[in-house]
Structure formats: C-alpha cells, structure tokens
Design an enzyme around this catalytic site. Structure first.
Site, mmCIF file in Angstrom:
data_model
loop_
_atom_site.group_PDB
_atom_site.id
_atom_site.type_symbol
_atom_site.label_atom_id
_atom_site.label_comp_id
_atom_site.label_asym_id
_atom_site.label_seq_id
_atom_site.Cartn_x
_atom_site.Cartn_y
_atom_site.Cartn_z
ATOM 1 N N SER A 78 6.507 -16.626 -58.816
ATOM 2 C CA SER A 78 7.025 -16.630 -57.455
ATOM 3 C C SER A 78 8.550 -16.658 -57.443
ATOM 4 O O SER A 78 9.196 -17.146 -58.365
ATOM 5 C CB SER A 78 6.506 -17.855 -56.697
ATOM 6 O OG SER A 78 5.111 -17.920 -56.755
HETATM 7 N N1 SAH Z 1 3.061 -20.403 -59.338
HETATM 8 C C1 SAH Z 1 2.764 -19.307 -60.221
HETATM 9 C C2 SAH Z 1 2.131 -18.211 -59.401
HETATM 10 C C3 SAH Z 1 1.346 -17.248 -60.185
HETATM 11 S S1 SAH Z 1 0.592 -15.953 -59.236
HETATM 12 C C4 SAH Z 1 4.055 -18.838 -60.861
HETATM 13 O O1 SAH Z 1 5.101 -18.974 -60.217
HETATM 14 O O2 SAH Z 1 4.023 -18.339 -61.993
HETATM 15 C C5 SAH Z 1 -0.924 -16.673 -58.749
HETATM 16 C C6 SAH Z 1 -1.867 -17.111 -59.827
HETATM 17 O O3 SAH Z 1 -3.080 -17.531 -59.225
HETATM 18 C C7 SAH Z 1 -2.230 -16.025 -60.841
HETATM 19 O O4 SAH Z 1 -1.930 -16.480 -62.129
HETATM 20 C C8 SAH Z 1 -3.745 -15.846 -60.630
HETATM 21 O O5 SAH Z 1 -4.425 -15.526 -61.813
HETATM 22 C C9 SAH Z 1 -4.153 -17.203 -60.086
HETATM 23 N N2 SAH Z 1 -5.399 -17.204 -59.325
HETATM 24 C C10 SAH Z 1 -5.871 -16.253 -58.467
HETATM 25 N N3 SAH Z 1 -7.067 -16.620 -57.957
HETATM 26 C C11 SAH Z 1 -7.360 -17.839 -58.498
HETATM 27 C C12 SAH Z 1 -8.488 -18.730 -58.381
HETATM 28 N N4 SAH Z 1 -9.543 -18.466 -57.597
HETATM 29 N N5 SAH Z 1 -8.446 -19.884 -59.078
HETATM 30 C C13 SAH Z 1 -7.384 -20.190 -59.885
HETATM 31 N N6 SAH Z 1 -6.309 -19.378 -60.044
HETATM 32 C C14 SAH Z 1 -6.298 -18.215 -59.358
#
Ligand code: SAH
Length: 210
Positions: A63
């Site tokens: 993000s």
């Molecule tokens: N805060 C993180 C955001 C990553 S993007 C950063 O800044 O790096 C969002 C993440 O949510 C991805 O890694 C994706 O794989 C995960 N995600 C999507 N659906 C999900 C679910 N149902 N349960 C757990 N994680 C999930």
C-alpha cells in the site's frame, strides 16, 4: 552513500504523511524507523519511498505509505493493543503495527508472500508478530478478541465473523466495495451496538475467498 534511506524516510514522513494532517508522534516515528525499501522487490527499491503503491508480485501491492498511516491513525492504536491484520502482503504495514502495538496477528492467503514477509520481519528482529495462512473472512478465532482489526484487501461487505472477533470498544478499519470503487469504513463495536462510519474513497485489491 545513502544512510539506509533515512533521508528518504524523513521526506516521506514530512511531505506525504505529516503535511496531509497526520500528527501522532509515535506513528510518525514508526514510519521513520521501518525500512520500507526492504519490503519491495529489488527493481523497485528506487521507488520505495514514493507516494504510491508498488507491485509485490502475485497481482498484489504494498500500500501507499499515506494510506497505511491514515488507516492506522484512525484505529488509534495503543501500546497494549492486540491487533489482527488481514492481508500480510509485503509485511510493511505489519512492521508499523508491531512498532505501535503489543501483539500483531497477521493472516495471508498467498504462501509465497507470507514467506517473504516472514524473512524480512525476522531479519528486522520483530518478536511480537504471529503469522498464519488462512482465510481472512474467518479471522483467527484462537486469539480473539482483538482490540483493533485492519483489513488491507477489499471485501464486498463487512465480514461478520471479524466483527464477532472484535473486542467491545474495539475498532476495525476496512475498505468495502467492488473492483473499482471502495470506501474505507471505520467500525466501532460498542456493548449494545456496532457503529459504522464511512470515510474516504480508496482502491485496494479485492479480498479473495480462500
Ligand atoms: N498491507 C499489505 C497489503 C498487501 S495487498 C502491504 O502493504 O504489503 C493485500 C493482501 O491481502 C494480499 O497479499 C492478498 O494476498 C491478501 N488477501 C486477499 N484476500 C485475502 C483473504 N481472504 N485472507 C487473507 N489475505 C487475503
């Protein structure tokens, strides 16, 4: 030579976060401390401190710094808090949370992303982060209730099970909506009711069903 990118972090904090109205000194300190460049892919290191999200592989993103700051600011994280994070991703937000709270429980669905995040976070010596591969919609019942829950992928509606796992007087922040338009919601769970505040429009990757 760069001093481990401290100058870049100072610029990021001043121009992207503080100038947009986030003033909590502990929060700003956490952003000064956590080396964001360690959480991005090697070919993006030059962009690690810029004002936007970046790809981390598997169609996922780390993000934008301001969004991480904005969401955590709204949660008003306290040093004694137990936090549940849905979507470990790069682990960057996890590190910021670990700087501010007592314990962080973080859930991911993509094993490879989780492994990368564990490697970086262990190399930075965090000992208050707990990782699990599981479906974020189901939360992590074993350690509930959580004082704060932060969701960094967008479900279509508020996952009820996560509200169940929130402590009384706890707060949850979550982007709700479809692929192209979502709004952040701040959910406050009170003894007899759950309050829902609509905040700004945002764009996250969709939260998938495992
Ligand atoms: N805060 C993180 C955001 C990553 S993007 C950063 O800044 O790096 C969002 C993440 O949510 C991805 O890694 C994706 O794989 C995960 N995600 C999507 N659906 C999900 C679910 N149902 N349960 C757990 N994680 C999930």
């Amino acid at each position: 030579m760069n001093n481990n990118y401290l100058d870049e972090r100072k610029q990021m904090v001043k121009y992207q976060i503080e100038n947009r109205g986030i003033r909590n000194p502990k929060l700003l300190d956490a952003f000064l401390k956590v080396p964001r460049h360690e959480f991005v892919e090697d070919n993006y290191i030059g962009f690690a401190y810029s004002d936007h999200p970046l790809g981390i592989g598997h169609n996922q993103t780390i993000s934008q710094p301001y969004i991480v700051a904005y969401m955590i600011d709204k949660l008003a994280v306290k040093p004694e808090d137990k936090i549940l994070e849905i979507g470990t991703g790069s682990g960057y937000q996890t590190a910021i949370l670990a700087e501010l709270a007592k314990e962080v429980y973080t859930i991911e669905v993509i094993k490879h992303l989780q492994e990368n995040a564990i490697n970086v976070l262990e190399s930075l010596n965090y000992s208050n982060i707990h990782f699990s591969i599981r479906d974020g919609y189901e939360g992590w019942e074993e350690f509930a209730p959580y004082d704060k829950i932060i969701i960094s992928a967008a479900p279509k509606e508020v996952p009820e099970e996560l509200v169940n796992q929130l402590a009384i007087d706890g707060k949850m922040i979550v982007p709700i909506g479809g692929h192209f338009l979502q709004y952040l919601y701040l959910i406050e769970k009170k003894k007899n009711q759950t309050l829902k505040h609509k905040l700004d429009a945002v764009r996250f990757v969709p939260m998938v069903k495992k």
